[in-house]
Structure formats: C-alpha cells, structure tokens
Design a protein around this motif. Structure first.
Motif, PDB file in Angstrom:
ATOM      1  N   THR A 133     -23.950  18.340   1.421  1.00  0.00           N
ATOM      2  CA  THR A 133     -25.296  18.683   1.863  1.00  0.00           C
ATOM      3  C   THR A 133     -25.290  20.147   2.269  1.00  0.00           C
ATOM      4  O   THR A 133     -24.752  20.504   3.316  1.00  0.00           O
ATOM      5  N   SER A 140     -30.892  16.469   5.411  1.00  0.00           N
ATOM      6  CA  SER A 140     -29.829  15.601   4.910  1.00  0.00           C
ATOM      7  C   SER A 140     -30.104  15.244   3.448  1.00  0.00           C
ATOM      8  O   SER A 140     -31.236  15.375   2.968  1.00  0.00           O
ATOM      9  N   THR A 185     -30.777  12.600   0.775  1.00  0.00           N
ATOM     10  CA  THR A 185     -31.318  11.238   0.831  1.00  0.00           C
ATOM     11  C   THR A 185     -31.351  10.534  -0.515  1.00  0.00           C
ATOM     12  O   THR A 185     -31.610   9.335  -0.576  1.00  0.00           O
ATOM     13  N   PRO A 222     -25.538  13.739   6.272  1.00  0.00           N
ATOM     14  CA  PRO A 222     -26.016  14.713   7.267  1.00  0.00           C
ATOM     15  C   PRO A 222     -25.836  16.160   6.830  1.00  0.00           C
ATOM     16  O   PRO A 222     -25.067  16.474   5.917  1.00  0.00           O
ATOM     17  N   ALA A 223     -26.548  17.048   7.507  1.00  0.00           N
ATOM     18  CA  ALA A 223     -26.462  18.487   7.239  1.00  0.00           C
ATOM     19  C   ALA A 223     -25.019  18.971   7.359  1.00  0.00           C
ATOM     20  O   ALA A 223     -24.294  18.593   8.277  1.00  0.00           O
ATOM     21  N   TYR A 268     -33.263  16.298  -0.856  1.00  0.00           N
ATOM     22  CA  TYR A 268     -33.057  16.446   0.583  1.00  0.00           C
ATOM     23  C   TYR A 268     -34.207  15.818   1.373  1.00  0.00           C
ATOM     24  O   TYR A 268     -35.306  15.607   0.845  1.00  0.00           O
TER      25      TYR A 268
END
Length: 233
Positions: free
Chosen positions: A52, A58, A60, A120-121, A149
C-alpha cells in the motif's frame, strides 16, 4: 584545506548513498508475483505481493488478470480472512489445448475485495493462487493487475517496459539459461541490490581519499636520509 576537502567528499558520498537508498525503496514498492515451484508443464503456487503506497489510505481491492493466450485449466484462490474472492470465467477467442485438455473457456480474472480494513497504509499483504498447467516453451508470464485504495485512487499495473506501474511478471524456472543459472551468488546479489553497490562505491571512494591524504603527509625517505648525512658530516 585538506580537512574541508575530506568533509566535502564525505558529504557527497553520503548524499549519493541516500539517493540510491531512495531509488531502491521506490523500485521495490511494486506489485510483484513470485513462485516457489513454477515449472513449465506443471502446477504452481503464485504469490502476489501487494504494497500500500499511501500514508493515509488502505488497499481495499485487487484484480489480477490471468494470461488468455496461455490459459490455466485449474485456478484455485487462497482463502483469506477479511477478504472476499471472486473468479471470473470468460469464453476464449479460440480453443486452447492445455496438456490433455482443450479449453474453450477459462478463468481470466481473480478479484480480492476487502470485507474489513484491507491492507493498511505503508504495509503490504500477499495473495496466492494455485494454477496449472503452466505453458511450455514460454520465458515468462505477465499478470496485469488493478489496485484500488480506500480513498478511491486506482492504480493500473500494466504491460510495457516503459510503464510507470509495470505488470507483475513471472519468469519460469526452466526458461533460465545455463549462463544465468551458473552465475555466482555474489554476482546475483550485486546485480539485484543497487543499494549494496552504492554503499560499496562510497566506501571505496572514502578509502582512496584516505590513502591520498596519507601519501601527501608522509615525508619523502630520500630527503630525510640526505639531511641526516649532512648533519653527520
């Protein structure tokens, strides 16, 4: 003056190392595919590593396209907690023989959609497929992908040597030439790690500077001997 020269050389070397480190980090942040057992004519596990590349959003959704010119008779998707997986079957433009089977349709895309927070980021996750049979007489297989994202950004990982976001590509084991297979481990590591080469170059530069300073500060032996002889006479 020599001290200023040494400091300047050190600063240049450090800056070069930081630039190389940044380039290596950027180059490694791609969606990639690897396999521990891919061989032409066999079955294999394909592992897609998805980073990511965002500080706030995040990942998805991930859509992976499978090769239509070399379709797989079997495609099994890894079951992952927090993700829904969908395999899409499509009719082929022309029947393709895969081993003892002739395919008129095949699974052409696999989609993972997050049912929770996603990736997650600044983190990464891996998505796996079990496929077969792999084609023979092929150097590599390309798997274009689409990464979505949580903030709505969509990144297309596509084919093309000049693409900003290149598609994941898998090199088949049997397609490796004898020369490449016999390359020494050190050569392989050096060619795949620009940061290591940069650090080595910086160290060599500083070493040469230090050697030069040592030679300039050493008094010539001949001159010292001559002065001693005059004193004795």
């Amino acid at each position: 003056m020599l001290s200023r020269f040494v400091l300047r050389a050190g600063a240049i070397a450090a800056a070069s190392t930081l630039v190389l480190a940044g380039a290596a980090t950027s180059a490694s942040a791609h969606v990639t595919v690897s396999s521990p057992d891919a061989k032409p004519g066999g079955y294999a596990k394909l592992v897609f590593r998805v980073p990511t590349e965002s500080d706030t959003a995040s990942t998805t959704k991930l859509v992976v396209s499978l090769p239509k010119d070399h379709p797989f008779a079997h495609v099994g998707a890894q079951v992952k907690d927090g993700w829904k997986v969908v395999k899409t079957t499509e009719k082929l433009a022309a029947p393709v023989k895969v081993g003892d089977v002739t395919l008129s349709q095949a699974i052409t895309t696999v989609t993972w959609t997050a049912t929770g927070a996603g990736v997650p980021a600044n983190d990464f996750d891996e998505f796996a497929l079990s496929v077969g049979r792999l084609p023979e007489g092929v150097d590599s297989l390309s798997f274009p992908a689409v990464q979505t994202y949580s903030d709505g950004e969509v990144v297309q990982w596509v084919d093309g040597s000049e693409a900003e976001h290149p598609a994941p590509a898998l090199k088949l084991a049997a397609a490796v030439t004898p020369v490449a297979a016999s390359s020494s481990p050190s050569s392989s590591e050096d060619s795949s790690d620009p940061l290591a080469r940069g650090l080595g170059g910086a160290g060599l530069l500083l070493g040469l500077i230090g050697l030069g300073l040592g030679l300039r500060s050493r008094k010539p032996v001949g001159a010292g001997t001559s002065e001693s002889g005059k004193a004795q006479s």
